[in-house]
Structure formats: structure tokens, C-alpha cells
Design an enzyme around this catalytic site. Structure first.
Site, mmCIF file in Angstrom:
data_model
loop_
_atom_site.group_PDB
_atom_site.id
_atom_site.type_symbol
_atom_site.label_atom_id
_atom_site.label_comp_id
_atom_site.label_asym_id
_atom_site.label_seq_id
_atom_site.Cartn_x
_atom_site.Cartn_y
_atom_site.Cartn_z
ATOM 1 N N CYS A 59 -0.914 0.643 -17.344
ATOM 2 C CA CYS A 59 -1.044 1.310 -16.046
ATOM 3 C C CYS A 59 0.176 0.974 -15.194
ATOM 4 C CB CYS A 59 -2.330 0.856 -15.355
ATOM 5 S SG CYS A 59 -2.439 1.417 -13.653
ATOM 6 N N THR A 97 -1.749 12.183 -11.168
ATOM 7 C CA THR A 97 -0.864 11.870 -12.298
ATOM 8 C C THR A 97 -0.953 10.404 -12.698
ATOM 9 O OG1 THR A 97 0.993 11.528 -10.787
ATOM 10 C CG2 THR A 97 0.784 13.710 -11.772
ATOM 11 N N HIS A 124 -5.075 5.531 -5.608
ATOM 12 C CA HIS A 124 -4.011 5.303 -4.620
ATOM 13 C C HIS A 124 -4.167 6.285 -3.475
ATOM 14 C CE1 HIS A 124 -2.528 8.091 -7.714
ATOM 15 N NE2 HIS A 124 -1.855 8.690 -6.755
ATOM 16 N N ASP A 155 6.845 5.639 -2.183
ATOM 17 C CA ASP A 155 6.790 6.550 -3.333
ATOM 18 C C ASP A 155 8.205 6.809 -3.857
ATOM 19 O OD1 ASP A 155 4.448 8.809 -4.312
ATOM 20 O OD2 ASP A 155 6.536 9.187 -4.872
#
Ligand code: 5GP
Ligand code: ZN
Length: 112
Positions: free
Chosen positions: A3, A93, A98, A29
Site C-alpha cells: 500500500c 485509485t 484518504h 498530493d
């Protein structure tokens, strides 16, 4: 477990940290969709909103306690948007829960 966000939390993949406490980690991000685009993730692996339950919902509560601090620290004085995607129709995705915090400009009214 393979992950990406668990690896980011452990520091095995580098990230630009925005906030951290014992329940959550926030980072910028890699592909920002707004001038400020921060992701907040629980430190426990929860795949998506479908897997939130009475045992792990404290992580979600703590994330939402942290979000105003993260937004203030990022200078989002004029507002911001919080989004989470769950499953294929939402185009999730990364399968680690999150919350996207986006702001820094007027965001589109249409969300879907
Ligand atoms: P989703 O589409 O699952 O809601 O959002 C996943 C987000 O994670 C995307 O906005 C994507 O740009 C971001 N992301 C994916 N891999 C990485 C990474 O390795 N580092 C960072 N900082 N963001 C990532
Ligand atoms: Zn994970």
C-alpha cells in the site's frame, strides 16, 4: 501489504508533510488539482469509507479534528473542499482511506 500510503506513513516513500499526530498523517498530493491539495490519511490501514466501523471510526473523527488545523496552517482562509473517493465509480485509485483537502482558488460548483 503493498500500500503506497502505508509506505508514505512509514517514511519508506518520501512525501511533503503538512501535519502529523498519532492518528493521522497529512501530505501534499503529488499531482495537485488545486493550488493547495493535501491528503489526510489514517495511520491504520482502512481501505475506504465502506470499511469504517465502530472500532476504527476514531481515526476518522481525529482526522476531522485535524482538518481545520491543516487548512489554517496551509492558509486556506477563504474556504476549502474535503473529498473522499470510495470505489470504482468514484475513481478511487489508492485503496487506503484518504481525504483530499483542496483550496487556494474558487473551486468548480459541479462535483460530479
Ligand atoms: P484517489 O483518486 O484515490 O481519491 O486519490 C489518490 C491521490 O493520491 C491522487 O490525487 C494522487 O495524485 C495521489 N498520489 C498517488 N500516489 C502518490 C504518491 O506517491 N505521493 C503523493 N504525495 N500523492 C500520491
Ligand atoms: Zn495502507
Amino acid at each position: 501489504m503493498d500500500c503506497i500510503f502505508c509506505k508514505i506513513i512509514k517514511g519508506e516513500i518520501p512525501s511533503k508533510k503538512a501535519y502529523e499526530d498519532s492518528y493521522c498523517y497529512a501530505f501534499h498530493d503529488i499531482n495537485p488539482q488545486a493550488p493547495t491539495h493535501i491528503l489526510v490519511v489514517p495511520k491504520e490501514h482502512i481501505c475506504c469509507t465502506d470499511m469504517i466501523n465502530a472500532e476504527n471510526s476514531v481515526y476518522v473523527a481525529k482526522i476531522f479534528e485535524a482538518i481545520p488545523k491543516i487548512a489554517a496552517e496551509a492558509g486556506l482562509k477563504n474556504g476549502y473542499r474535503v473529498i473522499t473517493n470510495c470505489g470504482d465509480d468514484a475513481c478511487q485509485t489508492v485503496k487506503h482511506l484518504h481525504f483530499h483537502i483542496m483550496g487556494g482558488r474558487k473551486l468548480p460548483e459541479n462535483m460530479g
